[in-house]
Design a protein around this motif. Sequence first.
Motif, short mmCIF file in Angstrom:
data_model
loop_
_atom_site.label_atom_id
_atom_site.label_comp_id
_atom_site.label_asym_id
_atom_site.label_seq_id
_atom_site.Cartn_x
_atom_site.Cartn_y
_atom_site.Cartn_z
N GLU A 164 0.84 -1.21 0.00
CA GLU A 164 0.00 0.00 0.00
C GLU A 164 0.87 1.26 0.00
OE1 GLU A 164 -2.51 -3.33 1.46
OE2 GLU A 164 -0.45 -2.66 1.80
N LYS A 165 1.89 1.26 0.85
CA LYS A 165 2.79 2.42 0.90
C LYS A 165 3.52 2.61 -0.42
CE LYS A 165 5.18 1.38 4.55
NZ LYS A 165 6.23 1.49 5.59
N GLU A 211 3.26 5.86 -2.87
CA GLU A 211 4.43 6.68 -3.19
C GLU A 211 4.62 6.79 -4.70
OE1 GLU A 211 7.71 4.96 -1.12
OE2 GLU A 211 6.82 5.30 0.86
N ARG A 212 4.46 5.66 -5.40
CA ARG A 212 4.58 5.70 -6.86
C ARG A 212 3.52 6.61 -7.47
NH1 ARG A 212 7.03 5.77 -9.90
NH2 ARG A 212 6.46 4.34 -11.59
N LEU A 213 2.32 6.54 -6.93
CA LEU A 213 1.23 7.37 -7.43
C LEU A 213 1.57 8.85 -7.27
CD1 LEU A 213 -1.72 7.58 -8.42
CD2 LEU A 213 -2.42 7.53 -6.02
N ALA A 264 2.45 15.08 0.73
CA ALA A 264 1.69 13.84 0.76
C ALA A 264 2.62 12.65 1.01
CB ALA A 264 0.94 13.65 -0.55
N LEU A 265 3.82 12.69 0.42
CA LEU A 265 4.79 11.62 0.67
C LEU A 265 5.22 11.60 2.12
CD1 LEU A 265 6.99 11.94 -2.55
CD2 LEU A 265 5.60 9.97 -1.90
N VAL A 266 5.41 12.78 2.70
CA VAL A 266 5.76 12.87 4.12
C VAL A 266 4.64 12.27 4.96
CG1 VAL A 266 6.13 14.47 6.05
CG2 VAL A 266 7.31 14.84 3.86
N GLU A 267 3.41 12.56 4.60
CA GLU A 267 2.27 12.02 5.35
C GLU A 267 2.27 10.49 5.32
OE1 GLU A 267 -2.64 12.00 5.29
OE2 GLU A 267 -1.51 13.11 3.76
#
Length: 562
Positions: A305-306, A310-312, A322-325
């Motif tokens: 899921e992660k 991240e790829r998205l 959003a990546l930090v979240e």
Amino acid sequence: MTHALRFTEKDLRRLAGARSFERGLGYLSAVTRLEVGDEAITATVDGTDAYEVELTEDEDSGLTGWCDCPYGREGNFCKHCVAVGLTVLGQAGSVPGQRSAAATRTRLLNGWLESRTREELLALVREQLADDRDLRRRLELRAAAAGEDTGVVRERVLHLLDTRPFARYGYVEYTDAHAYGRQAAEAVTALRALTASGRAPDAVEVAREALRALGRAYGEIDDSDGLIGDLTAELAEAHLEACRAARPDPVETAEWLVRYLLDEVSDATDIDLFDYRDVLGDPGLARARTLVVAAWRADPKGWAEKYLMERLLKTDGDAVDALVEIRAADLDPNGRTHLVIARELEAAGRADEAMEWAERGLRETVAEWGPDSDLVAFVCERHQRAGRPADVVAVRRRLLRARPSLAAYQHLRTAASAAGTWESSERTGALEVLKATARPERDRWYGGSVLVDALLDDNDLQAAWQAATDGYADQRQWLALADRIRDRRPADALAVYLRWIEPLRRQTGDATYERLTELLLSARACHRTLGTQAEFAAYLAALRADQKRKRKLMALLDRHGL
């Protein structure tokens, strides 16, 4: 065109290495069925099994060798290749004639085949199919792929990917993985044939089942040489090729891809959702985003899921927050995730926030082994770049106090020396920290203090001796200290050696005898420095008399002149 051999014994030694070359000499008599062809040299070598060897010569790349032994399958020029090469060199004079004869046979065969009628060739193929089951299965699959019966193709593809015929004890061992890989490669060939014959929609459906089947089987295979991993990548590529040709419903395809990528069976194939961008189009990508976000919110700590989230975000462009979240939802206890976040922020030009996250990682570390070393280095390097050496010292000081170790002491010493504060203030405080972490305990065999190690590392032998005398040293540290002071204080060093010799006299075993011999050699060196060789001779004579029944010890002492 025929020619003599282009390689020499020197080439064989270079390709194989000294060890394999020497071992190959022992297999010369095991070479059988040697055949010098117009393009390759083949033979069988009897070893642990009967191994097939092929040597080829190329004007550009020179000599290459292949063998189906385990070492050869890893791409090495093995001892079996050496044996075949040496055997051929032994008959080098006849090689041009053998190659000429092979070329003649090839021309005759080609001419004969071309002169046969269709019926005669069919009869010949059927004759071979009756004796060769593997050939029959391959041709059956190709016939099905070229025909109309997708059910047969599906059944044969899944049969080819079934590991059970190769699995002993429920597992495909390394020695069987190559044979399984050759069989499974036929499944990929069949899928590509389906696509090429205009039946791409069928190929998509069969490929989906094949991907899941191979994904389930992958964990049951010893794929040490990566052969099956390469095959899974080819299967994934065949699926993508079929999708591009068939143009299936983009939304349904997105749903299947996301479900597949969230399943652990996808680990073997490394399919990237965004390689399908042209297949999915805007509708499919939108559906994929919705599903990925929903999956991540349902399980923010799930690895798949992660990764998909991240790829998205990275594919969508600048999405640092959003990546930090995503990463902040599952922080590693040693601060490693904090470092990943810090690097993302720094790459985005947000250095202050990056430093906040990195320092937060140092504060929030809960792992008993301390914060990730790369995280510590990141923080210290940024302080140093900014001209804040005192802050580097402060970080290293906190780490030493939190988890005292020799490495932490060394890092603090380096930082404080660069700041000019080591000798004036930091060293005293650091040694007090180390002294407070260990309770003095005399004559212990293990569990010495970091204090003694640090003093030895500083080469402060006087202070190290005092700490050892106060009970902070174990046997290892006492002996290391004795070795360091032996030339200047031989009497003190001798007392240490003799103290640790005594308990060894009551023990047995090769390791004990070797250690006892080392200590006696060190004691003898001390007596020589002191000029008391006669005293050592008397001590050694008494020890030998007491230990005379230990024949291995006596032999070891004799060997070292003791």
